[in-house]
Write a protein that holds these residues in place. Structure first.
Motif, PDB file in Angstrom:
ATOM      1  N   SER A   7       0.710   0.455  -3.443  1.00  0.00           N
ATOM      2  CA  SER A   7       0.730   0.658  -1.990  1.00  0.00           C
ATOM      3  C   SER A   7       1.837  -0.195  -1.410  1.00  0.00           C
ATOM      4  N   GLY A   8       2.175   0.093  -0.164  1.00  0.00           N
ATOM      5  CA  GLY A   8       3.144  -0.729   0.533  1.00  0.00           C
ATOM      6  C   GLY A   8       4.508  -0.109   0.690  1.00  0.00           C
ATOM      7  N   GLY A   9       4.713   1.056   0.132  1.00  0.00           N
ATOM      8  CA  GLY A   9       6.007   1.695   0.291  1.00  0.00           C
ATOM      9  C   GLY A   9       6.150   2.302   1.671  1.00  0.00           C
ATOM     10  N   GLY A  10       7.288   2.914   1.901  1.00  0.00           N
ATOM     11  CA  GLY A  10       7.528   3.556   3.181  1.00  0.00           C
ATOM     12  C   GLY A  10       8.994   3.482   3.564  1.00  0.00           C
ATOM     13  N   LEU A  11       9.244   3.684   4.841  1.00  0.00           N
ATOM     14  CA  LEU A  11      10.605   3.653   5.367  1.00  0.00           C
ATOM     15  C   LEU A  11      10.897   2.267   5.914  1.00  0.00           C
ATOM     16  N   VAL A  12      11.967   1.667   5.423  1.00  0.00           N
ATOM     17  CA  VAL A  12      12.333   0.313   5.822  1.00  0.00           C
ATOM     18  C   VAL A  12      13.811   0.295   6.183  1.00  0.00           C
ATOM     19  N   GLN A  13      14.162  -0.501   7.154  1.00  0.00           N
ATOM     20  CA  GLN A  13      15.569  -0.616   7.543  1.00  0.00           C
ATOM     21  C   GLN A  13      16.317  -1.528   6.591  1.00  0.00           C
ATOM     22  N   ALA A  14      17.565  -1.214   6.390  1.00  0.00           N
ATOM     23  CA  ALA A  14      18.415  -2.072   5.566  1.00  0.00           C
ATOM     24  C   ALA A  14      18.430  -3.484   6.155  1.00  0.00           C
ATOM     25  N   GLY A  15      18.364  -4.446   5.240  1.00  0.00           N
ATOM     26  CA  GLY A  15      18.318  -5.839   5.661  1.00  0.00           C
ATOM     27  C   GLY A  15      16.921  -6.382   5.817  1.00  0.00           C
ATOM     28  N   GLY A  16      15.953  -5.495   5.859  1.00  0.00           N
ATOM     29  CA  GLY A  16      14.569  -5.906   6.012  1.00  0.00           C
ATOM     30  C   GLY A  16      13.933  -6.288   4.700  1.00  0.00           C
ATOM     31  N   SER A  17      12.632  -6.522   4.759  1.00  0.00           N
ATOM     32  CA  SER A  17      11.870  -6.929   3.579  1.00  0.00           C
ATOM     33  C   SER A  17      10.625  -6.068   3.455  1.00  0.00           C
ATOM     34  N   THR A  18      10.106  -6.017   2.261  1.00  0.00           N
ATOM     35  CA  THR A  18       8.862  -5.317   2.046  1.00  0.00           C
ATOM     36  C   THR A  18       8.136  -5.953   0.870  1.00  0.00           C
ATOM     37  N   ARG A  19       6.846  -5.714   0.802  1.00  0.00           N
ATOM     38  CA  ARG A  19       6.072  -6.174  -0.348  1.00  0.00           C
ATOM     39  C   ARG A  19       5.196  -5.027  -0.826  1.00  0.00           C
ATOM     40  N   LEU A  20       5.348  -4.719  -2.082  1.00  0.00           N
ATOM     41  CA  LEU A  20       4.538  -3.677  -2.709  1.00  0.00           C
ATOM     42  C   LEU A  20       3.361  -4.328  -3.427  1.00  0.00           C
ATOM     43  N   LEU A  81       5.260  -7.026  -5.644  1.00  0.00           N
ATOM     44  CA  LEU A  81       6.714  -7.050  -5.759  1.00  0.00           C
ATOM     45  C   LEU A  81       7.276  -7.236  -4.360  1.00  0.00           C
ATOM     46  N   GLY A  82       7.942  -8.343  -4.165  1.00  0.00           N
ATOM     47  CA  GLY A  82       8.589  -8.595  -2.891  1.00  0.00           C
ATOM     48  C   GLY A  82      10.074  -8.283  -2.991  1.00  0.00           C
ATOM     49  N   ILE A  83      10.595  -7.631  -1.976  1.00  0.00           N
ATOM     50  CA  ILE A  83      12.012  -7.288  -1.946  1.00  0.00           C
ATOM     51  C   ILE A  83      12.592  -7.740  -0.613  1.00  0.00           C
ATOM     52  N   ASN A  84      13.635  -8.531  -0.682  1.00  0.00           N
ATOM     53  CA  ASN A  84      14.322  -9.012   0.522  1.00  0.00           C
ATOM     54  C   ASN A  84      15.683  -8.340   0.640  1.00  0.00           C
ATOM     55  N   TYR A 111      -0.197   1.424 -19.290  1.00  0.00           N
ATOM     56  CA  TYR A 111      -0.768   2.135 -18.152  1.00  0.00           C
ATOM     57  C   TYR A 111       0.231   2.116 -17.002  1.00  0.00           C
ATOM     58  N   TRP A 112       0.208   3.228 -16.234  1.00  0.00           N
ATOM     59  CA  TRP A 112       1.151   3.382 -15.140  1.00  0.00           C
ATOM     60  C   TRP A 112       0.434   3.796 -13.866  1.00  0.00           C
ATOM     61  N   GLY A 113       0.962   3.319 -12.747  1.00  0.00           N
ATOM     62  CA  GLY A 113       0.503   3.815 -11.468  1.00  0.00           C
ATOM     63  C   GLY A 113       1.224   5.102 -11.110  1.00  0.00           C
ATOM     64  N   GLN A 114       0.836   5.674  -9.989  1.00  0.00           N
ATOM     65  CA  GLN A 114       1.401   6.959  -9.579  1.00  0.00           C
ATOM     66  C   GLN A 114       2.729   6.798  -8.850  1.00  0.00           C
ATOM     67  N   GLY A 115       3.054   5.586  -8.462  1.00  0.00           N
ATOM     68  CA  GLY A 115       4.322   5.326  -7.800  1.00  0.00           C
ATOM     69  C   GLY A 115       4.193   5.303  -6.291  1.00  0.00           C
ATOM     70  N   THR A 116       5.067   4.555  -5.666  1.00  0.00           N
ATOM     71  CA  THR A 116       5.119   4.514  -4.207  1.00  0.00           C
ATOM     72  C   THR A 116       6.585   4.584  -3.776  1.00  0.00           C
ATOM     73  N   GLN A 117       6.856   5.428  -2.805  1.00  0.00           N
ATOM     74  CA  GLN A 117       8.230   5.658  -2.365  1.00  0.00           C
ATOM     75  C   GLN A 117       8.672   4.566  -1.405  1.00  0.00           C
ATOM     76  N   VAL A 118       9.839   4.017  -1.672  1.00  0.00           N
ATOM     77  CA  VAL A 118      10.494   3.107  -0.734  1.00  0.00           C
ATOM     78  C   VAL A 118      11.810   3.761  -0.334  1.00  0.00           C
ATOM     79  N   THR A 119      11.995   3.957   0.942  1.00  0.00           N
ATOM     80  CA  THR A 119      13.222   4.538   1.459  1.00  0.00           C
ATOM     81  C   THR A 119      13.858   3.539   2.416  1.00  0.00           C
ATOM     82  N   VAL A 120      15.093   3.193   2.130  1.00  0.00           N
ATOM     83  CA  VAL A 120      15.798   2.210   2.939  1.00  0.00           C
ATOM     84  C   VAL A 120      16.840   2.940   3.787  1.00  0.00           C
ATOM     85  N   SER A 121      16.703   2.829   5.084  1.00  0.00           N
ATOM     86  CA  SER A 121      17.640   3.487   5.986  1.00  0.00           C
ATOM     87  C   SER A 121      18.758   2.525   6.374  1.00  0.00           C
ATOM     88  N   SER A 122      19.950   3.063   6.474  1.00  0.00           N
ATOM     89  CA  SER A 122      21.112   2.219   6.795  1.00  0.00           C
ATOM     90  C   SER A 122      21.342   2.157   8.292  1.00  0.00           C
TER      91      SER A 122
END
Length: 122
Positions: A7-20, A81-84, A111-122
């Motif tokens: 969980s935790g994916g989604g649309l994020v702006q470039a330069g931002g941060s997210t945590r999955l 997973l944190g991404i800055n 074992y694998w999860g189903q995946g979560t999409q992270v989209t970074v907009s510029s």
């Protein structure tokens, strides 16, 4: 058997941060090393980061060093997973995976999860 749910994916702006987050259900969480992988559009799946079953050791791929962090909370059966400083090239489906033994810096994983999409907009 282990079921992994990201969980935790989604649309994020470039330069931002997210945590999955990756919640584990089933076998004892702290017996598994955990890894995060990603598959960018048109590219193969690659490892991003991994953490040992004890949490004492981590692996960060060269491409991820400096912006990615991996951690785990065994009391919550969850890996993170944190991404800055997100970049458009970080756009990908991110997968978590669990491994019961061996070198956790590489596949195969058990074992694998189903995946979560992270989209970074510029």
């Amino acid at each position: 058997q282990v079921l992994l749910v990201e969980s935790g994916g989604g649309l994020v702006q470039a330069g931002g941060s997210t945590r999955l987050s990756c919640r584990s259900f089933g076998d004892t969480f702290n017996t598994y090393a955990m890894g995060w992988f990603r598959r960018a559009p048109g590219k193969e799946r690659v490892i991003v980061a991994a953490i040992s079953a004890t949490g004492g050791l981590t692996y960060i791929s060269n491409a991820a060093k400096g912006r990615f962090t991996i951690s785990r909370d065994d009391s919550k059966d969850t890996a993170y997973l944190g991404i800055n400083s997100l970049k458009p090239e970080d756009t990908a489906v991110y997968y978590c995976a669990a491994k019961s033994g061996g070198d956790y810096s590489r596949e195969p994983y058990d074992y694998w999860g189903q995946g979560t999409q992270v989209t970074v907009s510029s």
